[in-house]
Design an enzyme around this catalytic site. Structure first.
Site, mmCIF file in Angstrom:
data_model
loop_
_atom_site.group_PDB
_atom_site.id
_atom_site.type_symbol
_atom_site.label_atom_id
_atom_site.label_comp_id
_atom_site.label_asym_id
_atom_site.label_seq_id
_atom_site.Cartn_x
_atom_site.Cartn_y
_atom_site.Cartn_z
ATOM 1 N N ASP A 12 50.509 7.691 1.914
ATOM 2 C CA ASP A 12 51.781 8.224 1.423
ATOM 3 C C ASP A 12 52.561 6.755 0.730
ATOM 4 O O ASP A 12 51.873 6.060 0.466
ATOM 5 C CB ASP A 12 52.512 8.754 2.616
ATOM 6 C CG ASP A 12 52.992 7.728 3.609
ATOM 7 O OD1 ASP A 12 52.504 6.695 3.649
ATOM 8 O OD2 ASP A 12 53.450 8.287 4.614
ATOM 9 N N CYS A 69 49.062 5.694 6.084
ATOM 10 C CA CYS A 69 50.611 6.231 6.321
ATOM 11 C C CYS A 69 51.141 5.065 6.991
ATOM 12 O O CYS A 69 50.618 4.097 7.466
ATOM 13 C CB CYS A 69 50.897 7.535 6.698
ATOM 14 S SG CYS A 69 50.362 7.995 8.435
ATOM 15 N N THR A 71 52.132 4.926 10.226
ATOM 16 C CA THR A 71 51.397 4.616 11.494
ATOM 17 C C THR A 71 49.844 4.928 11.544
ATOM 18 O O THR A 71 49.014 4.493 12.249
ATOM 19 C CB THR A 71 51.982 5.459 12.616
ATOM 20 O OG1 THR A 71 51.832 6.863 12.424
ATOM 21 C CG2 THR A 71 53.268 5.236 12.542
ATOM 22 N N HIS A 102 29.518 5.756 17.290
ATOM 23 C CA HIS A 102 29.302 6.902 18.237
ATOM 24 C C HIS A 102 29.876 8.159 17.925
ATOM 25 O O HIS A 102 29.843 9.188 18.498
ATOM 26 C CB HIS A 102 30.404 6.329 19.575
ATOM 27 C CG HIS A 102 29.627 5.277 20.398
ATOM 28 N ND1 HIS A 102 30.222 4.760 21.490
ATOM 29 C CD2 HIS A 102 28.582 4.307 19.917
ATOM 30 C CE1 HIS A 102 29.308 3.781 22.077
ATOM 31 N NE2 HIS A 102 28.303 3.403 21.170
ATOM 32 N N HIS A 137 24.967 10.328 21.354
ATOM 33 C CA HIS A 137 26.231 10.548 20.441
ATOM 34 C C HIS A 137 26.204 11.645 19.367
ATOM 35 O O HIS A 137 27.191 12.032 19.303
ATOM 36 C CB HIS A 137 26.628 9.008 19.781
ATOM 37 C CG HIS A 137 26.721 7.962 20.667
ATOM 38 N ND1 HIS A 137 27.577 7.769 21.636
ATOM 39 C CD2 HIS A 137 25.923 6.902 20.718
ATOM 40 C CE1 HIS A 137 27.362 6.757 22.433
ATOM 41 N NE2 HIS A 137 26.383 6.117 21.809
#
Length: 149
Positions: A12, A69, A71, A102, A137
């Protein structure tokens, strides 16, 4: 694993400069950045940018996606709504390495208001250099993918 060396990049408005630095860095590592993010600072909505990058990865047009973005959380949530996407937020390199090893993640999300450029580039390198380990995994990734139907 495919030999596709294309990486979808989007963000963004909060992460334009960091995204552009990452694009230059992945290019220097031999990857082809496919930068679909905004180039002007006007406010924009991260869900559409996360979805657009995720669709490039899910279609096979790009092997990986890197999205940003403020965060890294919101854009990651949007990307994970696209079938076939496994995206996680990382703010240090160890988690990025484990995300690939993983979880066979095909997308990485970061927060431009959480980490600086140097750390972001380290995280990108850790993500891109790690290989999925398979085995137990793989069973767990299959279980995750079954959830989306």
């Amino acid at each position: 694993m495919t030999d596709n060396k294309r990486i979808a990049l989007s963000s963004d408005h909060a992460a334009i400069e960091l995204r552009q630095a990452i694009a230059a860095h992945v290019a220097s590592l031999g990857w082809e950045p496919v930068d679909i993010g905004p180039t002007t600072p006007e406010s924009t909505h991260y869900p559409k940018h996360g979805e657009a990058a995720a669709k490039l990865v899910a279609s096979g047009d790009c092997r990986f996606g890197i999205i940003l973005c403020g965060t890294g959380q919101g854009i990651m949530l949007a990307a994970n709504k696209v079938k076939g996407i496994r995206c996680g937020v990382c703010s240090e390199a160890y988690s990025a390495k484990m995300l690939r090893q993983h979880n066979d993640a095909n997308m990485l999300s970061m927060g431009s208001r959480v980490i600086g450029e140097g750390l972001a580039l380290d995280i990108v390198e850790a993500f891109l250099s790690a290989e999925f380990e398979g085995g137990r995994h793989g069973t767990r990734v299959d279980m995750i993918m079954e959830i989306e139907g």
